[in-house]
Motif scaffolding. Structure first.
Motif, PDB file in Angstrom:
ATOM      1  N   SER A  21     113.461  13.475  45.040  1.00 35.08           N
ATOM      2  CA  SER A  21     113.740  14.020  46.368  1.00 35.08           C
ATOM      3  C   SER A  21     113.729  12.871  47.357  1.00 35.08           C
ATOM      4  N   MET A  22     113.923  13.160  48.617  1.00 32.99           N
ATOM      5  CA  MET A  22     113.947  12.121  49.631  1.00 32.99           C
ATOM      6  C   MET A  22     112.616  11.358  49.633  1.00 32.99           C
ATOM      7  N   GLY A  23     112.674  10.069  49.334  1.00 35.79           N
ATOM      8  CA  GLY A  23     111.477   9.246  49.308  1.00 35.79           C
ATOM      9  C   GLY A  23     110.722   9.263  47.999  1.00 35.79           C
ATOM     10  N   THR A  24     111.170  10.060  47.027  1.00 32.55           N
ATOM     11  CA  THR A  24     110.502  10.148  45.726  1.00 32.55           C
ATOM     12  C   THR A  24     111.523   9.862  44.631  1.00 32.55           C
ATOM     13  N   THR A  25     111.224   8.907  43.779  1.00 29.55           N
ATOM     14  CA  THR A  25     112.137   8.527  42.706  1.00 29.55           C
ATOM     15  C   THR A  25     112.053   9.542  41.577  1.00 29.55           C
ATOM     16  N   GLY A  26     113.207   9.935  41.049  1.00 29.92           N
ATOM     17  CA  GLY A  26     113.243  10.898  39.952  1.00 29.92           C
ATOM     18  C   GLY A  26     112.732  10.306  38.651  1.00 29.92           C
ATOM     19  N   ARG A  27     112.630  11.166  37.638  1.00 24.96           N
ATOM     20  CA  ARG A  27     112.123  10.767  36.324  1.00 24.96           C
ATOM     21  C   ARG A  27     113.138  11.058  35.224  1.00 24.96           C
ATOM     22  N   ILE A  28     114.412  11.000  35.576  1.00 23.49           N
ATOM     23  CA  ILE A  28     115.467  11.219  34.593  1.00 23.49           C
ATOM     24  C   ILE A  28     116.588  10.222  34.851  1.00 23.49           C
ATOM     25  N   TRP A  29     117.100   9.618  33.769  1.00 21.47           N
ATOM     26  CA  TRP A  29     118.250   8.713  33.854  1.00 21.47           C
ATOM     27  C   TRP A  29     119.426   9.380  33.145  1.00 21.47           C
ATOM     28  N   HIS A  30     120.613   9.165  33.683  1.00 21.09           N
ATOM     29  CA  HIS A  30     121.824   9.751  33.092  1.00 21.09           C
ATOM     30  C   HIS A  30     122.835   8.628  32.868  1.00 21.09           C
ATOM     31  N   ARG A  31     123.340   8.524  31.655  1.00 17.83           N
ATOM     32  CA  ARG A  31     124.242   7.425  31.305  1.00 17.83           C
ATOM     33  C   ARG A  31     125.380   7.939  30.438  1.00 17.83           C
ATOM     34  N   MET A  32     126.612   7.513  30.771  1.00 16.46           N
ATOM     35  CA  MET A  32     127.771   7.724  29.905  1.00 16.46           C
ATOM     36  C   MET A  32     128.062   6.381  29.250  1.00 16.46           C
ATOM     37  N   TYR A  33     127.533   6.219  28.041  1.00 20.04           N
ATOM     38  CA  TYR A  33     127.595   4.928  27.352  1.00 20.04           C
ATOM     39  C   TYR A  33     128.876   4.848  26.525  1.00 20.04           C
ATOM     40  N   PRO A  34     129.718   3.840  26.760  1.00 17.82           N
ATOM     41  CA  PRO A  34     130.949   3.717  25.967  1.00 17.82           C
ATOM     42  C   PRO A  34     130.617   3.688  24.472  1.00 17.82           C
ATOM     43  N   ASN A  35     131.473   4.302  23.685  1.00 19.86           N
ATOM     44  CA  ASN A  35     131.200   4.461  22.258  1.00 19.86           C
ATOM     45  C   ASN A  35     131.542   3.172  21.499  1.00 19.86           C
ATOM     46  N   TYR A  36     130.660   2.169  21.642  1.00 24.16           N
ATOM     47  CA  TYR A  36     130.827   0.930  20.887  1.00 24.16           C
ATOM     48  C   TYR A  36     130.417   1.192  19.440  1.00 24.16           C
ATOM     49  N   VAL A  37     131.285   0.814  18.511  1.00 24.32           N
ATOM     50  CA  VAL A  37     131.005   1.026  17.083  1.00 24.32           C
ATOM     51  C   VAL A  37     131.145  -0.297  16.349  1.00 24.32           C
ATOM     52  N   ARG A  38     130.527  -0.376  15.204  1.00 23.96           N
ATOM     53  CA  ARG A  38     130.604  -1.562  14.359  1.00 23.96           C
ATOM     54  C   ARG A  38     131.516  -1.254  13.188  1.00 23.96           C
ATOM     55  N   ASP A  39     132.583  -2.044  13.046  1.00 25.26           N
ATOM     56  CA  ASP A  39     133.539  -1.766  11.982  1.00 25.26           C
ATOM     57  C   ASP A  39     133.074  -2.393  10.662  1.00 25.26           C
ATOM     58  N   ASP A  40     133.883  -2.230   9.628  1.00 29.56           N
ATOM     59  CA  ASP A  40     133.500  -2.694   8.295  1.00 29.56           C
ATOM     60  C   ASP A  40     133.304  -4.210   8.221  1.00 29.56           C
ATOM     61  N   SER A  41     133.975  -4.939   9.120  1.00 33.58           N
ATOM     62  CA  SER A  41     133.848  -6.399   9.111  1.00 33.58           C
ATOM     63  C   SER A  41     132.638  -6.881   9.916  1.00 33.58           C
ATOM     64  N   GLY A  42     131.906  -5.930  10.536  1.00 34.23           N
ATOM     65  CA  GLY A  42     130.744  -6.292  11.339  1.00 34.23           C
ATOM     66  C   GLY A  42     131.053  -6.567  12.789  1.00 34.23           C
ATOM     67  N   GLU A  43     132.325  -6.473  13.184  1.00 34.14           N
ATOM     68  CA  GLU A  43     132.707  -6.709  14.573  1.00 34.14           C
ATOM     69  C   GLU A  43     132.467  -5.446  15.410  1.00 34.14           C
ATOM     70  N   VAL A  44     132.246  -5.664  16.701  1.00 36.98           N
ATOM     71  CA  VAL A  44     132.052  -4.545  17.626  1.00 36.98           C
ATOM     72  C   VAL A  44     133.378  -4.205  18.284  1.00 36.98           C
ATOM     73  N   ARG A  45     133.728  -2.944  18.281  1.00 32.98           N
ATOM     74  CA  ARG A  45     134.928  -2.477  18.968  1.00 32.98           C
ATOM     75  C   ARG A  45     134.603  -1.200  19.731  1.00 32.98           C
ATOM     76  N   VAL A  46     135.507  -0.807  20.628  1.00 31.81           N
ATOM     77  CA  VAL A  46     135.286   0.381  21.451  1.00 31.81           C
ATOM     78  C   VAL A  46     135.904   1.586  20.753  1.00 31.81           C
ATOM     79  N   GLY A  47     135.071   2.595  20.464  1.00 31.53           N
ATOM     80  CA  GLY A  47     135.544   3.826  19.849  1.00 31.53           C
ATOM     81  C   GLY A  47     136.029   4.817  20.890  1.00 31.53           C
ATOM     82  N   ARG A  48     136.196   6.055  20.484  1.00 32.36           N
ATOM     83  CA  ARG A  48     136.747   7.083  21.374  1.00 32.36           C
ATOM     84  C   ARG A  48     135.640   7.732  22.190  1.00 32.36           C
TER      85      ARG A  48
END
Length: 597
Positions: free
Chosen positions: A536-563
């Motif tokens: 609320s006003m002057g009080t910090t909340g206790r919940i974080w909200h994140r839309m984290y890009p779907n980074y995946v690790r492929d068969d070669s071990g490289e990181v790529r962006v998934g869907r």
């Protein structure tokens, strides 16, 4: 003589007379602003730069800018504007025989004259200009020299205790133009205690720092030197600049370009957007600023959170200071092990504003859009052993991974960017912008958490905690199932007893939880602000909200962006809060979210 006409520089630093460091909420003019205005009166008004224009307006998402008949009319030929000839200010310059070079501050430079009690401001040198002292320049230069070079260039004691003068004279630095008068009043506002430990009011303080100023540094010699010797001297000076000069270097102050620095321990390419920070209100206007110190603030806060779930409160604070600096017992300063450097190329950062109308009044909130930026984390000392450098690199990578996985950087980091994920909310002209969103431009397995399965998130958090745990001395470590009594009352200690992480796949790119922050989530049940969970006003909340890009690790071990994204909620349930318990039951029973940690 009217005592109110006494310049601020000569007033006693007491209440109602002159408290330069104090920021008074809603004051029409802060003492620090008045002090700066009186300082600038020394110079011809026509020599000062023009006020900054307002930020361009950002339209609500989904809406096209309104086109008026006037906008479609044929443009008229502009009338010539005559302006008075600017009376140039007499900028200090060095005499003959002094070698000079110009360097530009990447963000801000803070140096303390020591003249004002409790207030940080630069030395005021010749003709009223700010001055970086030759003594400070010599000290920074000497730290980059070998013992033999230091003795020759800067002087010192000989083996028989006699002193030998150095051949170099360090003349310090002055600005090259009047742009140093812009944005002089800076703000310092530590919120670590408020966000991590307890909901307590924290005070912002003002300081004077130089914003993106170009400085001319001068060095002379008592001996005639070859050009190759001068090249070596300036190389040493650039090594000093690469380490940063002045104060608050670990937070991004005192960095210069063009300077080729040593490779940092960690370098991460990022892009992001969200709500921008502002300076202290001046003349009913708040200037927006993209502030690199917010990157350090985020990483420092997460350091304390993670350590508080692994050891006692005193050790957690001590090791956070060892990493990022601070003030120890007796107000003695502690130099941390790491510093943050943020590099943004020209044209890669855009600042705009969102106009809105709360309570039938007019207001605006600034926004940033960083297309590409480089976050570097370097060691404060250049004398680390191989094992120390490796450990610091692992800790830096773990903290970046944690920060980008579960939240963001800068202001409003606990919420997702509403322009991206809730555009209909901003179509209401009464609503302000909020949140932020960050992505890796070059994701790498060292600092980017990949999510091929939701269980990877919990495993990644455990790995991050293990990196931090190994840094703590064995006698100070707690068993994994034990939380120290000294942090039981903290807001956000990172321990299974006190925090939960929930996740779901959002492959369509849409957020499910964002509606819950602005309305009922089920029936009449709501966590909408004001609420102990969302704050609320002057009080910090206790919940974080994140839309984290779907980074995946492929068969070669490289990181790529998934869907799509992985939608994450990080919750620190307040004690004895039935509303929060009801919301957690809803998450478990009636949603796609799964508890992943």
């Amino acid at each position: 003589m009217n005592h109110n006409n006494v310049p601020m520089m000569f007033r006693a630093p007491v209440k109602n007379r002159c408290q330069l460091q104090r920021v008074i909420k809603n004051a029409s003019c802060q003492d620090s602003h008045r002090w700066v205005e009186e300082w600038k009166q020394v110079f011809p008004e026509s020599s000062l730069p023009q006020p900054e224009p307002p930020l361009p307006r950002k339209s609500a998402p989904g809406k096209r800018p309104r086109v008026t008949p006037k906008a479609l009319a044929r443009p008229t030929k502009p009338k010539p504007v005559s302006s008075p000839t600017a009376a140039p200010a007499s900028i200090p310059d060095f005499g003959t025989g002094v070698q000079t070079r110009d360097y530009t501050v990447s963000w801000r430079l803070v140096s303390n004259s020591g003249q004002e009690e409790g207030f940080i401001r630069p030395i005021i040198g010749g003709k009223g200009f700010p001055y970086y002292s030759g003594a400070s320049m010599k000290g920074a230069f000497l730290r980059q020299c070998s013992p033999a070079e230091g003795l020759r260039y800067c002087g010192g004691k000989l083996s028989d205790s006699e002193t030998q003068p150095g051949i170099l004279r360090f003349h310090g630095a002055y600005p090259v133009d009047m742009n140093w008068t812009k944005r002089l009043v800076d703000i310092v506002h530590s919120q670590q205690e408020k966000q991590v430990i307890a909901d307590e009011t924290t005070n912002a303080n003002a300081q004077i720092s130089l914003y993106q100023v170009t400085l001319r540094f001068g060095i002379s010699s008592t001996q005639v030197l070859e050009e190759s010797q001068w090249q070596q001297i300036w190389q040493r000076w650039e090594q000093a600049l690469a380490q940063g000069i002045g104060g608050r270097v670990s937070a991004g102050y005192g960095q210069f370009h063009p300077v080729t620095s040593q490779p940092p321990l960690l370098q991460v390419m990022l892009k992001g957007q969200g709500v921008a920070s502002t300076l202290i209100r001046e003349h009913q206007q708040r200037l927006a600023e993209f502030r690199p110190n917010s990157f350090k603030a985020a990483l420092r806060g997460h350091t304390l959170r993670l350590l508080s779930g692994l050891t006692d409160a005193e050790t957690a604070k001590e090791f956070t200071q060892r990493l990022w600096g601070g003030f120890g017992k007796g107000n003695g300063s502690i130099v941390g092990g790491l510093q943050v450097q943020v590099q943004v190329a020209a044209g890669e950062l855009e600042l705009q504003r969102r106009d809105y109308q709360p309570n039938n009044s007019k207001a605006s909130i600034p926004l940033y859009h960083l297309k590409s930026g480089c976050l570097g984390i370097s060691a404060m000392s250049g004398n680390l052993s191989t094992s120390q450098a490796q450990q610091f690199t692992q800790i830096a990578a773990a903290l970046v991974k944690f920060a980008l996985l579960l939240g963001g950087l800068g202001k409003s980091w606990r919420r997702v960017d509403h322009y991206l994920f809730y555009p209909e909310y901003l179509q209401n002209s009464k609503k302000p912008a909020m949140g932020c969103h960050w992505e890796y431009l070059e994701p790498a397995i060292d600092y980017c958490q990949t999510v091929n399965q939701l269980t990877d998130i919990g495993a990644g958090i455990d790995q991050i905690r293990q990196v931090m745990r190994e840094w703590i001395p064995p006698e100070k470590r707690l068993p994994s199932d034990e939380l120290s009594p000294s942090v039981q009352q903290w807001r956000e200690p990172w321990h299974r007893q006190r925090v939960q992480v929930w996740g779901r796949w959002a492959r369509d790119g849409k957020s499910q939880a964002i509606d819950w922050f602005h309305g009922a989530y089920q029936g009449e049940n709501s966590i909408k602000n004001p609420h102990r969970l969302t704050g609320s006003m002057g009080t910090t909340g206790r919940i974080w909200h994140r839309m984290y890009p779907n980074y995946v690790r492929d068969d070669s071990g490289e990181v790529r962006v998934g869907r799509g994204y992985v939608e994450l909620l990080t919750i620190f349930p307040p004690q004895k809060c039935p509303d929060t318990d009801r919301f957690l039951r809803f998450l478990r029973r009636d949603t796609e979210f799964e508890q992943v940690w």
